[in-house]
Design a protein around this motif. Structure first.
Motif, mmCIF file in Angstrom:
data_model
loop_
_atom_site.group_PDB
_atom_site.id
_atom_site.type_symbol
_atom_site.label_atom_id
_atom_site.label_comp_id
_atom_site.label_asym_id
_atom_site.label_seq_id
_atom_site.Cartn_x
_atom_site.Cartn_y
_atom_site.Cartn_z
ATOM 1 N N PRO A 8 1.472 5.939 -4.392
ATOM 2 C CA PRO A 8 0.910 6.913 -3.435
ATOM 3 C C PRO A 8 -0.419 6.477 -2.816
ATOM 4 O O PRO A 8 -0.807 7.008 -1.778
ATOM 5 C CB PRO A 8 0.722 8.173 -4.289
ATOM 6 C CG PRO A 8 1.617 7.983 -5.476
ATOM 7 C CD PRO A 8 1.674 6.517 -5.718
ATOM 8 N N LEU A 9 -1.097 5.491 -3.432
ATOM 9 C CA LEU A 9 -2.381 5.056 -2.888
ATOM 10 C C LEU A 9 -2.268 3.864 -1.956
ATOM 11 O O LEU A 9 -3.201 3.524 -1.253
ATOM 12 C CB LEU A 9 -3.363 4.735 -4.030
ATOM 13 C CG LEU A 9 -3.736 5.921 -4.938
ATOM 14 C CD1 LEU A 9 -4.558 5.451 -6.106
ATOM 15 C CD2 LEU A 9 -4.488 6.978 -4.133
ATOM 16 N N LYS A 10 -1.121 3.227 -1.964
ATOM 17 C CA LYS A 10 -0.933 2.031 -1.133
ATOM 18 C C LYS A 10 -0.265 2.365 0.201
ATOM 19 O O LYS A 10 0.631 3.217 0.259
ATOM 20 C CB LYS A 10 -0.090 0.992 -1.878
ATOM 21 C CG LYS A 10 -0.882 0.199 -2.901
ATOM 22 C CD LYS A 10 -0.030 -0.924 -3.424
ATOM 23 C CE LYS A 10 -0.798 -1.778 -4.419
ATOM 24 N NZ LYS A 10 0.105 -2.801 -4.983
ATOM 25 N N VAL A 11 -0.724 1.658 1.244
ATOM 26 C CA VAL A 11 -0.165 1.872 2.587
ATOM 27 C C VAL A 11 1.170 1.126 2.685
ATOM 28 O O VAL A 11 1.272 -0.029 2.279
ATOM 29 C CB VAL A 11 -1.148 1.373 3.668
ATOM 30 C CG1 VAL A 11 -0.510 1.462 5.057
ATOM 31 C CG2 VAL A 11 -2.430 2.182 3.630
ATOM 32 N N ALA A 12 2.171 1.799 3.207
ATOM 33 C CA ALA A 12 3.485 1.180 3.367
ATOM 34 C C ALA A 12 3.453 0.165 4.502
ATOM 35 O O ALA A 12 2.917 0.436 5.573
ATOM 36 C CB ALA A 12 4.524 2.250 3.638
ATOM 37 N N LYS A 13 4.025 -1.011 4.251
ATOM 38 C CA LYS A 13 4.063 -2.079 5.264
ATOM 39 C C LYS A 13 5.427 -2.160 5.950
ATOM 40 O O LYS A 13 5.592 -2.825 6.956
ATOM 41 C CB LYS A 13 3.741 -3.430 4.612
ATOM 42 C CG LYS A 13 2.333 -3.516 4.032
ATOM 43 C CD LYS A 13 1.314 -3.706 5.145
ATOM 44 C CE LYS A 13 -0.114 -3.606 4.620
ATOM 45 N NZ LYS A 13 -0.474 -4.683 3.688
ATOM 46 N N GLY A 14 6.399 -1.509 5.346
ATOM 47 C CA GLY A 14 7.742 -1.531 5.935
ATOM 48 C C GLY A 14 8.593 -0.430 5.358
ATOM 49 O O GLY A 14 8.121 0.360 4.536
ATOM 50 N N ARG A 15 9.844 -0.405 5.820
ATOM 51 C CA ARG A 15 10.761 0.634 5.331
ATOM 52 C C ARG A 15 12.065 -0.006 4.885
ATOM 53 O O ARG A 15 12.494 -1.027 5.442
ATOM 54 C CB ARG A 15 11.067 1.623 6.466
ATOM 55 C CG ARG A 15 10.058 2.741 6.564
ATOM 56 C CD ARG A 15 10.291 3.566 7.807
ATOM 57 N NE ARG A 15 9.172 4.504 8.001
ATOM 58 C CZ ARG A 15 9.106 5.701 7.419
ATOM 59 N NH1 ARG A 15 10.072 6.103 6.623
ATOM 60 N NH2 ARG A 15 8.081 6.483 7.637
ATOM 61 N N CYS A 16 12.690 0.640 3.915
ATOM 62 C CA CYS A 16 13.990 0.189 3.437
ATOM 63 C C CYS A 16 15.000 0.375 4.576
ATOM 64 O O CYS A 16 15.052 1.434 5.180
ATOM 65 C CB CYS A 16 14.401 1.001 2.215
ATOM 66 S SG CYS A 16 16.098 0.706 1.695
ATOM 67 N N LYS A 17 15.770 -0.679 4.855
ATOM 68 C CA LYS A 17 16.743 -0.617 5.947
ATOM 69 C C LYS A 17 17.899 0.330 5.639
ATOM 70 O O LYS A 17 18.620 0.739 6.526
ATOM 71 C CB LYS A 17 17.308 -2.017 6.205
ATOM 72 C CG LYS A 17 16.680 -2.709 7.405
ATOM 73 C CD LYS A 17 17.304 -4.050 7.632
ATOM 74 C CE LYS A 17 18.300 -4.049 8.777
ATOM 75 N NZ LYS A 17 18.847 -5.391 9.011
#
Ligand SMILES: [Zn+2]
Ligand SMILES: [Zn+2]
Length: 111
Positions: A8-17
């Protein structure tokens, strides 16, 4: 900005396809067909892709190459026929031996 589904503290860099959940660099499951959250999602997507794209393109490509090869053989045969006709009309060469002797004559004239 979206946060990773696991951190929850880390910024998402991508998304699961497959399930479109946000992922950070640590959670990214990178494959040849895209980024996924897990092996489970990767396999799901792979199964889906296999079903969506049937094995039609390869046979089509093979027949195209075959057609090209046949055309090449015909072109070569026509060229040989023209060459043979020229040899016949100019040198009255009717056999391969005659044609070779014509070339031998050229070569001996050159040296
Ligand atoms: Zn997923
Ligand atoms: Zn994460």
């Amino acid at each position: 900005m979206d946060k990773c589904m696991n951190h929850p503290l880390k910024v998402a860099k991508g998304r699961c396809k497959s399930c479109h959940r946000p992922l950070c660099d640590d959670c990214k499951y990178v494959t040849s067909i895209g980024i996924y959250c897990s092996e489970e999602c990767h396999l799901k997507a792979k199964e889906f892709m296999d079903r969506v794209s049937p094995d039609l393109p390869p046979p089509r490509r093979r027949s195209f190459i075959k057609g090209k090869t046949v055309k090449g053989v015909i072109a070569l045969a026509i060229l040989l026929a023209i060459f043979y006709a020229i040899m016949y009309f100019i040198y009255q060469a009717t056999t391969v031996e005659d044609i070779i002797s014509v070339f031998r004559g050229y070569i001996s004239a050159l040296f």
